[in-house]
Design a protein around this motif. Structure first.
Motif, PDB file in Angstrom:
ATOM      1  N   ALA A 163      -9.317   6.800   8.958  1.00 43.00           N
ATOM      2  CA  ALA A 163      -8.773   6.247  10.207  1.00 43.00           C
ATOM      3  C   ALA A 163      -7.574   5.359   9.903  1.00 43.00           C
ATOM      4  O   ALA A 163      -6.549   5.401  10.597  1.00 43.00           O
ATOM      5  N   LYS A 164      -7.703   4.580   8.848  1.00 44.59           N
ATOM      6  CA  LYS A 164      -6.592   3.704   8.444  1.00 44.59           C
ATOM      7  C   LYS A 164      -5.352   4.519   8.107  1.00 44.59           C
ATOM      8  O   LYS A 164      -4.233   4.143   8.472  1.00 44.59           O
ATOM      9  N   ILE A 195      -6.595   4.669   2.408  1.00 42.79           N
ATOM     10  CA  ILE A 195      -5.738   5.494   3.261  1.00 42.79           C
ATOM     11  C   ILE A 195      -6.171   6.954   3.167  1.00 42.79           C
ATOM     12  O   ILE A 195      -6.122   7.689   4.147  1.00 42.79           O
ATOM     13  N   MET A 238      -4.663   7.616   9.183  1.00 39.28           N
ATOM     14  CA  MET A 238      -4.146   8.251  10.403  1.00 39.28           C
ATOM     15  C   MET A 238      -3.351   7.269  11.247  1.00 39.28           C
ATOM     16  O   MET A 238      -2.414   7.645  11.934  1.00 39.28           O
ATOM     17  N   ASP A 239      -3.743   6.017  11.163  1.00 42.80           N
ATOM     18  CA  ASP A 239      -3.069   5.002  11.955  1.00 42.80           C
ATOM     19  C   ASP A 239      -1.647   4.730  11.456  1.00 42.80           C
ATOM     20  O   ASP A 239      -0.896   3.987  12.076  1.00 42.80           O
ATOM     21  N   LEU A 240      -1.293   5.332  10.346  1.00 49.56           N
ATOM     22  CA  LEU A 240       0.081   5.195   9.871  1.00 49.56           C
ATOM     23  C   LEU A 240       1.027   6.170  10.562  1.00 49.56           C
ATOM     24  O   LEU A 240       2.236   6.112  10.363  1.00 49.56           O
ATOM     25  N   ALA A 269       0.817  -1.218   0.000  1.00 49.55           N
ATOM     26  CA  ALA A 269       0.000   0.000   0.000  1.00 49.55           C
ATOM     27  C   ALA A 269       0.851   1.268   0.000  1.00 49.55           C
ATOM     28  O   ALA A 269       0.507   2.244  -0.646  1.00 49.55           O
ATOM     29  N   TRP A 288      -4.631  -3.650   9.387  1.00 51.99           N
ATOM     30  CA  TRP A 288      -5.548  -3.120   8.379  1.00 51.99           C
ATOM     31  C   TRP A 288      -5.626  -3.934   7.102  1.00 51.99           C
ATOM     32  O   TRP A 288      -6.574  -3.785   6.335  1.00 51.99           O
ATOM     33  N   TRP A 317       0.847  -2.086  11.414  1.00 51.68           N
ATOM     34  CA  TRP A 317      -0.209  -1.428  10.628  1.00 51.68           C
ATOM     35  C   TRP A 317      -0.741  -2.382   9.558  1.00 51.68           C
ATOM     36  O   TRP A 317      -1.953  -2.519   9.382  1.00 51.68           O
TER      37      TRP A 317
END
Lengths: 161, 161
Positions: free
Chosen positions: A87-88, A68, A90-92, A22, B106, B102
DNA sequence: TCATGTAGGTTGCGAATCACTACTTATCCT
DNA sequence: AGGATAAGTAGTGATTCGCAACCTACATGA
């Protein structure tokens, strides 16, 4: 569009390969960083990063594909597309900050903007690995454990793949 | 060989760009992961990752250039080259684990080997951002601060991180 | 000692991707 | 309508990737 090159993923049941699938392309992390800094529009990314327009279009599309970023057209001006972190996405942040801290530390340091805790305006800690109870762990204190081992704690097997 | 493409670095005084300069190419992180898992030799990387030989040679050379791996020929058999992680390379572990966590979270999760604290065999915590005193910080609790601001603050309270 | 095997690459080439520039399309403003 | 603006596409080389074959230094062993 037939990809000849194989997914990194297939070689490992490892989330690292999926993550790189990704985010592993050139510019993806810089775009993400820009998004964290509040940039929202195509032209903003383009002029901030100096990236070619077709490449930027491709990356944004891919990041949207992977959930993302989220792409929305503004109601007030339907020409304007907003790319917003999900949210995905931001979670990075921890991964991005960890990478950045490493770069600051080992590659000619001196990174201009620094992340601070908005409560007391003090810089955040270096990202580190921690045990379940919060101790910071060194490489020597770590080992790999397979899922089966976690389930069957009675037995111990000796291997790290 | 003149690179036409510009260093990511020049667009930002940001360590992220420097980090990507060293680790941003395809396969680099997977090679690093393999190195953390104890792989040391060209043929080991090659057969584990299934990467083309010329690409692997290029990546290894680049990682050595950047001081992430160290290249040594064994005395016992001078054909054998050992690629070992340097301190700089080992320091990438938090970033790699963050990325991997991550991906696990995800992207279709279920990563087989899991990092555990060797002391109690319990899985490590998710990597997170923390304030100077160890509170876990949310995105909303963060802001960017420029070096000058930190220096100005430092004039009254004498400190620099 | 000389054939044979092994470790770690390099070379050649077609396919895919990157990067630069110019063009297009849809929308807004007046 | 006419012009400006936002977000892309298209065309064209340069660069890199990926595969397979080849090469070289060292080691082994009959």
């Amino acid at each position: 569009m037939g990809k000849l090159r194989e997914d990194l993923r297939q070689y490992e049941g490892c989330g690292l390969a999926s993550a790189l699938e990704a985010m592993g392309e050139r510019w993806s992390f810089m775009i993400l960083r820009a998004a964290f800094n509040g940039l929202k529009h195509f032209e903003e990314f383009q002029s901030e990063l100096g990236i070619a327009r077709n490449i930027l279009a491709g990356r944004l599309a891919r990041l949207v594909e992977h959930g993302i970023l989220e792409r929305t057209a503004l109601d007030s001006d339907r020409r304007k597309i907003v790319y917003a972190l999900t949210a995905k996405g931001m979670d990075l942040l921890p991964a991005m900050v960890a990478l950045r801290q490493w770069g600051d530390k080992w590659c000619q340091g001196a990174s201009t903007p620094v992340l601070v805790d908005s409560r007391d305006e003090r810089p955040i800690r270096p990202v580190a690995l921690q045990s379940h109870d919060g101790r910071t762990l060194d490489l020597a204190e770590l080992r790999w454990k397979h899922a089966e081992e976690l389930l069957e704690l009675g037995r111990s097997s000796e291997n790290a793949a």
